[in-house]
Enzyme design. Sequence first.
Site, PDB file in Angstrom:
ATOM      1  N   GLU A 106       0.822  -1.202   0.000  1.00 49.04           N
ATOM      2  CA  GLU A 106       0.000   0.000   0.000  1.00 49.04           C
ATOM      3  C   GLU A 106       0.864   1.264   0.000  1.00 49.04           C
ATOM      4  O   GLU A 106       1.951   1.279   0.574  1.00 49.04           O
ATOM      5  CB  GLU A 106      -0.933  -0.005   1.221  1.00 49.04           C
ATOM      6  CG  GLU A 106      -2.015  -1.059   1.069  1.00 49.04           C
ATOM      7  CD  GLU A 106      -2.930  -1.196   2.277  1.00 49.04           C
ATOM      8  OE1 GLU A 106      -4.140  -1.162   2.084  1.00 49.04           O
ATOM      9  OE2 GLU A 106      -2.436  -1.348   3.390  1.00 49.04           O
ATOM     10  N   CYS A 119       3.391   8.507   1.266  1.00 55.65           N
ATOM     11  CA  CYS A 119       3.936   7.579   2.252  1.00 55.65           C
ATOM     12  C   CYS A 119       4.152   6.245   1.526  1.00 55.65           C
ATOM     13  O   CYS A 119       3.188   5.630   1.070  1.00 55.65           O
ATOM     14  CB  CYS A 119       2.894   7.476   3.372  1.00 55.65           C
ATOM     15  SG  CYS A 119       3.314   6.311   4.638  1.00 55.65           S
ATOM     16  N   CYS A 126       5.832  -6.624   7.655  1.00 54.75           N
ATOM     17  CA  CYS A 126       6.970  -6.213   8.485  1.00 54.75           C
ATOM     18  C   CYS A 126       7.302  -7.352   9.437  1.00 54.75           C
ATOM     19  O   CYS A 126       6.403  -7.985   9.984  1.00 54.75           O
ATOM     20  CB  CYS A 126       6.604  -4.950   9.285  1.00 54.75           C
ATOM     21  SG  CYS A 126       8.002  -4.271  10.217  1.00 54.75           S
ATOM     22  N   CYS A 130       5.558  -4.768  16.384  1.00 55.89           N
ATOM     23  CA  CYS A 130       5.151  -3.747  17.356  1.00 55.89           C
ATOM     24  C   CYS A 130       3.674  -3.977  17.648  1.00 55.89           C
ATOM     25  O   CYS A 130       2.878  -4.144  16.730  1.00 55.89           O
ATOM     26  CB  CYS A 130       5.368  -2.356  16.787  1.00 55.89           C
ATOM     27  SG  CYS A 130       7.075  -2.066  16.315  1.00 55.89           S
ATOM     28  N   CYS A 133       0.779  -1.852  15.974  1.00 59.04           N
ATOM     29  CA  CYS A 133       0.812  -1.629  14.522  1.00 59.04           C
ATOM     30  C   CYS A 133       0.171  -2.788  13.759  1.00 59.04           C
ATOM     31  O   CYS A 133       0.528  -3.944  13.948  1.00 59.04           O
ATOM     32  CB  CYS A 133       2.260  -1.449  14.084  1.00 59.04           C
ATOM     33  SG  CYS A 133       2.444  -1.290  12.302  1.00 59.04           S
ATOM     34  N   GLY A 181       6.504  -1.817   6.536  1.00 53.01           N
ATOM     35  CA  GLY A 181       7.876  -2.313   6.587  1.00 53.01           C
ATOM     36  C   GLY A 181       8.846  -1.442   7.355  1.00 53.01           C
ATOM     37  O   GLY A 181       8.568  -0.287   7.675  1.00 53.01           O
ATOM     38  N   GLU A 182       9.995  -2.031   7.666  1.00 55.97           N
ATOM     39  CA  GLU A 182      11.077  -1.323   8.355  1.00 55.97           C
ATOM     40  C   GLU A 182      12.145  -1.003   7.304  1.00 55.97           C
ATOM     41  O   GLU A 182      12.886  -1.891   6.866  1.00 55.97           O
ATOM     42  CB  GLU A 182      11.632  -2.216   9.478  1.00 55.97           C
ATOM     43  CG  GLU A 182      12.930  -1.733  10.108  1.00 55.97           C
ATOM     44  CD  GLU A 182      12.928  -0.262  10.489  1.00 55.97           C
ATOM     45  OE1 GLU A 182      12.086   0.162  11.281  1.00 55.97           O
ATOM     46  OE2 GLU A 182      13.797   0.484   9.976  1.00 55.97           O
ATOM     47  N   SER A 213      11.554   6.713   8.265  1.00 55.23           N
ATOM     48  CA  SER A 213      11.172   6.422   9.639  1.00 55.23           C
ATOM     49  C   SER A 213      11.648   5.025  10.030  1.00 55.23           C
ATOM     50  O   SER A 213      11.446   4.064   9.296  1.00 55.23           O
ATOM     51  CB  SER A 213       9.646   6.501   9.781  1.00 55.23           C
ATOM     52  OG  SER A 213       9.249   6.090  11.076  1.00 55.23           O
ATOM     53  N   SER A 235      10.810   6.001  15.738  1.00 53.28           N
ATOM     54  CA  SER A 235       9.629   5.599  16.501  1.00 53.28           C
ATOM     55  C   SER A 235      10.044   5.321  17.931  1.00 53.28           C
ATOM     56  O   SER A 235      10.723   4.335  18.202  1.00 53.28           O
ATOM     57  CB  SER A 235       9.025   4.338  15.885  1.00 53.28           C
ATOM     58  OG  SER A 235       8.600   4.623  14.578  1.00 53.28           O
ATOM     59  N   LEU A 236       9.655   6.210  18.838  1.00 53.80           N
ATOM     60  CA  LEU A 236      10.089   6.095  20.228  1.00 53.80           C
ATOM     61  C   LEU A 236       9.027   5.384  21.067  1.00 53.80           C
ATOM     62  O   LEU A 236       9.265   4.298  21.571  1.00 53.80           O
ATOM     63  CB  LEU A 236      10.372   7.495  20.773  1.00 53.80           C
ATOM     64  CG  LEU A 236      11.241   7.587  21.992  1.00 53.80           C
ATOM     65  CD1 LEU A 236      12.622   7.036  21.724  1.00 53.80           C
ATOM     66  CD2 LEU A 236      11.341   9.041  22.457  1.00 53.80           C
ATOM     67  N   HIS A 237       7.887   6.012  21.206  1.00 56.23           N
ATOM     68  CA  HIS A 237       6.673   5.421  21.791  1.00 56.23           C
ATOM     69  C   HIS A 237       6.725   5.053  23.274  1.00 56.23           C
ATOM     70  O   HIS A 237       5.698   4.673  23.845  1.00 56.23           O
ATOM     71  CB  HIS A 237       6.220   4.191  21.001  1.00 56.23           C
ATOM     72  CG  HIS A 237       5.994   4.451  19.547  1.00 56.23           C
ATOM     73  ND1 HIS A 237       5.258   5.514  19.083  1.00 56.23           N
ATOM     74  CD2 HIS A 237       6.434   3.800  18.436  1.00 56.23           C
ATOM     75  CE1 HIS A 237       5.235   5.491  17.761  1.00 56.23           C
ATOM     76  NE2 HIS A 237       5.950   4.472  17.342  1.00 56.23           N
ATOM     77  N   ASN A 314      -4.013   5.113  16.096  1.00 52.89           N
ATOM     78  CA  ASN A 314      -5.008   4.806  15.067  1.00 52.89           C
ATOM     79  C   ASN A 314      -5.472   3.363  15.249  1.00 52.89           C
ATOM     80  O   ASN A 314      -4.669   2.443  15.180  1.00 52.89           O
ATOM     81  CB  ASN A 314      -4.397   4.987  13.671  1.00 52.89           C
ATOM     82  CG  ASN A 314      -4.085   6.448  13.402  1.00 52.89           C
ATOM     83  OD1 ASN A 314      -4.946   7.307  13.554  1.00 52.89           O
ATOM     84  ND2 ASN A 314      -2.839   6.734  13.042  1.00 52.89           N
ATOM     85  N   CYS A 357      -1.367   6.166   9.964  1.00 53.29           N
ATOM     86  CA  CYS A 357      -0.160   5.498  10.478  1.00 53.29           C
ATOM     87  C   CYS A 357      -0.517   4.195  11.163  1.00 53.29           C
ATOM     88  O   CYS A 357      -1.365   4.168  12.063  1.00 53.29           O
ATOM     89  CB  CYS A 357       0.507   6.353  11.556  1.00 53.29           C
ATOM     90  SG  CYS A 357       1.281   7.808  10.961  1.00 53.29           S
TER      91      CYS A 357
HETATM   92  N1  SAH Z   1       8.634   0.714  10.374  1.00 51.02           N
HETATM   93  C1  SAH Z   1       8.883   2.096  10.478  1.00 51.02           C
HETATM   94  C2  SAH Z   1       8.047   2.951   9.551  1.00 51.02           C
HETATM   95  C3  SAH Z   1       6.587   2.650   9.368  1.00 51.02           C
HETATM   96  S1  SAH Z   1       5.420   2.982  10.614  1.00 51.02           S
HETATM   97  C4  SAH Z   1       8.734   2.563  11.901  1.00 51.02           C
HETATM   98  O1  SAH Z   1       8.208   1.823  12.704  1.00 51.02           O
HETATM   99  O2  SAH Z   1       9.168   3.670  12.189  1.00 51.02           O
HETATM  100  C5  SAH Z   1       5.120   4.744  10.639  1.00 51.02           C
HETATM  101  C6  SAH Z   1       4.824   5.274  12.053  1.00 51.02           C
HETATM  102  O3  SAH Z   1       3.503   4.926  12.528  1.00 51.02           O
HETATM  103  C7  SAH Z   1       5.773   4.716  13.094  1.00 51.02           C
HETATM  104  O4  SAH Z   1       6.185   5.733  13.957  1.00 51.02           O
HETATM  105  C8  SAH Z   1       4.905   3.742  13.830  1.00 51.02           C
HETATM  106  O5  SAH Z   1       5.410   3.455  15.100  1.00 51.02           O
HETATM  107  C9  SAH Z   1       3.592   4.447  13.865  1.00 51.02           C
HETATM  108  N2  SAH Z   1       2.444   3.595  14.133  1.00 51.02           N
HETATM  109  C10 SAH Z   1       2.325   2.258  13.934  1.00 51.02           C
HETATM  110  N3  SAH Z   1       1.102   1.842  14.282  1.00 51.02           N
HETATM  111  C11 SAH Z   1       0.419   2.913  14.720  1.00 51.02           C
HETATM  112  C12 SAH Z   1      -0.915   3.121  15.166  1.00 51.02           C
HETATM  113  N4  SAH Z   1      -1.778   2.136  15.217  1.00 51.02           N
HETATM  114  N5  SAH Z   1      -1.291   4.375  15.517  1.00 51.02           N
HETATM  115  C13 SAH Z   1      -0.425   5.398  15.423  1.00 51.02           C
HETATM  116  N6  SAH Z   1       0.847   5.284  14.968  1.00 51.02           N
HETATM  117  C14 SAH Z   1       1.264   4.049  14.624  1.00 51.02           C
HETATM  118 FE1  SF4 Z   2       7.013  -2.662  11.511  1.00 52.84          FE
HETATM  119 FE2  SF4 Z   2       7.083  -0.002  11.937  1.00 52.84          FE
HETATM  120 FE3  SF4 Z   2       4.792  -1.396  12.253  1.00 52.84          FE
HETATM  121 FE4  SF4 Z   2       6.776  -1.726  14.003  1.00 52.84          FE
HETATM  122  S1  SF4 Z   2       5.601   0.184  13.638  1.00 52.84           S
HETATM  123  S2  SF4 Z   2       5.554  -3.374  13.063  1.00 52.84           S
HETATM  124  S3  SF4 Z   2       8.569  -1.528  12.680  1.00 52.84           S
HETATM  125  S4  SF4 Z   2       5.914  -1.082  10.352  1.00 52.84           S
END
Ligand code: SAH
Ligand code: SF4
Length: 379
Positions: A106, A119, A126, A130, A133, A181-182, A213, A235-237, A314, A357
Amino acid sequence: MTQDMTQDMTPALTNLSGLNRAGISAALAAMGIPEKQLKMRTQQVAHWMYHYGVTDITAMTNITKDLRAEMLNWFEVKRPEIAEAQISEDGTRKWLLRLADGHLVEAVYIPEDDRGTLCVSSQVGCTLTCKFCHTGTQRLVRNLIAQEIIQQVLVARDALEEWPSPPEGRLLSNIVFMGMGEPLYNFDEVKLAIEMMTDSAGLSMSRRRITLSTSGVVPEMERCGEETGVNLAVSLHAVNDEMRSEIMPINNKYPLDEVLKACASYPGAANSRRITFEYAMLKGVNDSLDDARELVRLMRQYKIHGKINLIPFNPWPAAPYECSDWKQIRAFSELIFSKGISAPIRMPRGRDIMAACGQLKSASEKKSKAQLLREAANA
Ligand code: SAH
Ligand code: SF4
């Protein structure tokens, strides 16, 4: 024994769409174009494909008619099939693309007042799981090649009818590697794609308008800064290892201290290239004001001059988290701002079409509701 009647004996055409200069040159050389013509012919083909968006070799009119006719025996200029195209009520667009081997990825276009951001995905699915995600729940994964990453941009430009591509004021002005993906687990192809995006014979975009990212693949972060020069988002979180490992298993491999040290020394980070942190707001998990204070402390301790993007979580089917309350997100943001660090709240875009996201997941992989409920119950 049965004979496979579907086997086609004609050799497959090479798809030039999305190839960089070296790729086009190699294809033309394989066809027998003499060495001394290669550079010129490559420029011509690239200009037709990436400035005018041409997908028909016969339309490349500054190439002789005979040569074009011969090229048709060798090449095609083909986009991936658009399996599904959706437009959100807020103008966000999402394309589900079927790659040559049938895999689906996508890409999402987000129009804003002063820019338009595409994007892109760097992998099918991936491998990192996480917890917040949706992409991380997809089983099928493979790396994309650079050509497939570029083709996502070409499909978007087609849909936006942005050909010939203007030098300034483009609808598609920015690119973020924030799709599926990463990207740092597929660094070589991502790097090739970035080179092609910024090449004057490619998509002619500025590095400053490209952001990658990462979930914090420490060994590749420095290389990324040195070899691509793009902006980095991390991505810190979470603000401690216990919580970060809980929601992002990659933290067991590359813990917070290593990630933040890599951010502090990211090439160019002290000057123009600011690091952006992404922080998804998960209700009751990482959204307390103590977390906000700890975030500020960490930024100071590691002397990082970054910005923190607060992303309201999200939702997706059977997700194990909820989005923090707006009041809490605002208080979290205000506390960080009050300490002199920028922490804007990113308004979710395209949630209604599952384009925001972390919501991306190829349709072919979508599980039945019953299966998701079973999995949630087991968890
Ligand atoms: N794999 C990479 C890039 C793709 S994700 C990464 O993890 O950075 C893009 C961003 O969306 C990342 O910061 C990810 O942590 C965040 N993300 C993933 N799932 C999410 C969700 N359900 N709600 C909000 N942000 C989310
Ligand atoms: Fe993969 Fe990024 Fe989603 Fe984590 S947040 S599962 S690294 S796409």
